[in-house]
Design a protein around this motif. Structure first.
Motif, PDB file in Angstrom:
ATOM      1  N   SER A  27       0.723  -1.153  -0.016  1.00 50.98           N
ATOM      2  CA  SER A  27       0.090   0.038   0.144  1.00 50.98           C
ATOM      3  C   SER A  27       0.894   1.324   0.103  1.00 50.98           C
ATOM      4  O   SER A  27       2.046   1.286   0.187  1.00 50.98           O
ATOM      5  N   GLU A  28       0.197   2.299  -0.183  1.00 45.79           N
ATOM      6  CA  GLU A  28       1.312   3.647  -0.356  1.00 45.79           C
ATOM      7  C   GLU A  28       1.810   4.123   0.985  1.00 45.79           C
ATOM      8  O   GLU A  28       2.830   4.497   1.074  1.00 45.79           O
ATOM      9  N   ASP A  29       1.197   3.568   2.061  1.00 41.66           N
ATOM     10  CA  ASP A  29       1.598   3.908   3.491  1.00 41.66           C
ATOM     11  C   ASP A  29       2.445   2.977   3.976  1.00 41.66           C
ATOM     12  O   ASP A  29       3.208   3.113   5.212  1.00 41.66           O
ATOM     13  N   THR A  30       2.802   1.687   3.333  1.00 47.29           N
ATOM     14  CA  THR A  30       3.616   0.640   3.959  1.00 47.29           C
ATOM     15  C   THR A  30       5.101   1.058   3.767  1.00 47.29           C
ATOM     16  O   THR A  30       5.671   1.563   2.570  1.00 47.29           O
ATOM     17  N   GLN A  31       5.846   0.852   4.844  1.00 48.83           N
ATOM     18  CA  GLN A  31       7.090   1.103   4.865  1.00 48.83           C
ATOM     19  C   GLN A  31       7.971  -0.030   4.677  1.00 48.83           C
ATOM     20  O   GLN A  31       7.564  -0.906   5.258  1.00 48.83           O
ATOM     21  N   TYR A  58       9.736  -5.286   1.346  1.00 40.66           N
ATOM     22  CA  TYR A  58       8.860  -4.863   2.348  1.00 40.66           C
ATOM     23  C   TYR A  58       8.331  -6.016   3.262  1.00 40.66           C
ATOM     24  O   TYR A  58       7.780  -6.125   4.233  1.00 40.66           O
TER      25      TYR A  58
END
Length: 320
Positions: free
Chosen positions: A51-55, A106
């Motif tokens: 997702s866009e927020d996954t670091q 990730y």
């Protein structure tokens, strides 16, 4: 003064021209190696973030995940991480040399080993060692020494060529930068030699000066000192808990910029300026053309020297 540099240019070029052509043409073949390799192995170089927020995982977490999935005999030595969220991470091991393992940044999942194609392997051996690689990293070989000396001499050939052909008037400059296709082959090759030399000298000069850092240790030390030596990577320590080991391994972490393929380190920038990767596809194309022209210059020089020699011989025969 010009006559002196003309003789210097000629007598340095005659014995080393063929080797310069080999180095330049093989270098041109390597400019797009990374782009072609990545296109053919896209699954090992690209990743889709959950997702866009996954670091991405931290380097220590990645190291732990990687070590849990590989053989106990492999010791992780470095990680190459990218600031681009769509690029994978790469792990290097002391036992595998240049071979790298692609990793999902990730999840830590191992995606597979990168592959180097035989054509590029041959071009690299030709470019760096004239097909005579050293027995081990850091050692010398006859081919490596010849390439180093030739590259060093090439710097003086380029400088002498500029001094010889620097125009004195604007009209002469215009002639230097154009190629006549209607005045015979000799004039065509003469104009090509001069014009190509003008257009490509700066790039060839940069390639030669940066390439010497791989040929001579003393030159590399001097070059790094000149620019202020900086650490090529940040080291972090991680404990391999998954294997129940008490030993701690030092892993080098190198970050790659999101907009360029050059690692942000002094060694990385030397590599980037040697290969043209510092400015993306535009500089790569310019470097490719310059290296290609660099391979043609000695050949056109040989032709001009041969024609001039024949003309002198004919003139001598007529006088006799």
């Amino acid at each position: 003064m010009r006559k002196l540099f003309a003789k210097l240019h000629l007598w340095l070029s005659l014995p080393l021209g063929i080797i310069i052509s080999i180095i330049c043409l093989s270098g041109a073949a390597l400019v797009f190696e990374r782009d072609i390799t990545q296109a053919l192995q896209r699954s090992l170089y690209t990743v889709v973030p959950p997702s866009e927020d996954t670091q991405p995982l931290s380097p220590s977490q990645l190291a732990t995940h990687i070590q849990a999935q590989v053989s106990d005999s492999l010791r992780l030595s470095s990680l190459l991480l990218s600031a681009n969220p769509h690029e994978t991470a790469f792990a290097s091991f002391r036992e595998t040399g240049r071979k790298q393992l692609s990793v999902n940044p990730y999840t830590g999942e191992v995606l597979g080993w990168t592959q180097s194609y035989p054509f590029f392997q041959t071009m690299r051996k030709l470019h760096r060692w004239l097909l005579d690689p050293p027995a081990s990293k850091g050692e010398k070989s006859v081919g490596k020494i010849i390439v180093g000396i030739t590259t060093l001499v090439m710097v003086f050939i380029l400088i002498s060529g500029l001094i010889i052909w620097i125009p004195r008037t604007r009209k002469a400059l215009k002639n230097r930068l154009s190629v006549s296709c209607t005045k015979g082959w000799r004039r065509f090759w003469y104009d090509s030699h001069v014009a190509i030399g003008f257009y490509s000298t700066l790039f060839l000069f940069v390639m030669a000066l940066t390439g010497l850092t791989w040929s001579f240790g003393w030159y590399r030390t001097a070059a790094y000192s000149l620019f202020g030596e900086t650490p090529s990577s940040t080291q972090v320590r991680h404990t391999d808990k998954g294997k129940d080991r008490s030993r701690k391994d030092e892993v080098k972490i190198t970050w790659k910029d999101a907009n360029a393929s050059a690692p942000q380190s002094l060694k990385g920038w030397f590599y980037a300026f040697h290969t043209g990767s510092w400015g993306g596809i535009t500089t790569k194309i310019l470097y490719f053309l310059a290296a290609l022209f660099g391979g043609i210059l000695p050949l056109s020089g040989y032709y001009l020297w041969w024609k001039r020699t024949r003309r002198r011989e004919k003139s001598q025969i007529r006088r006799d």
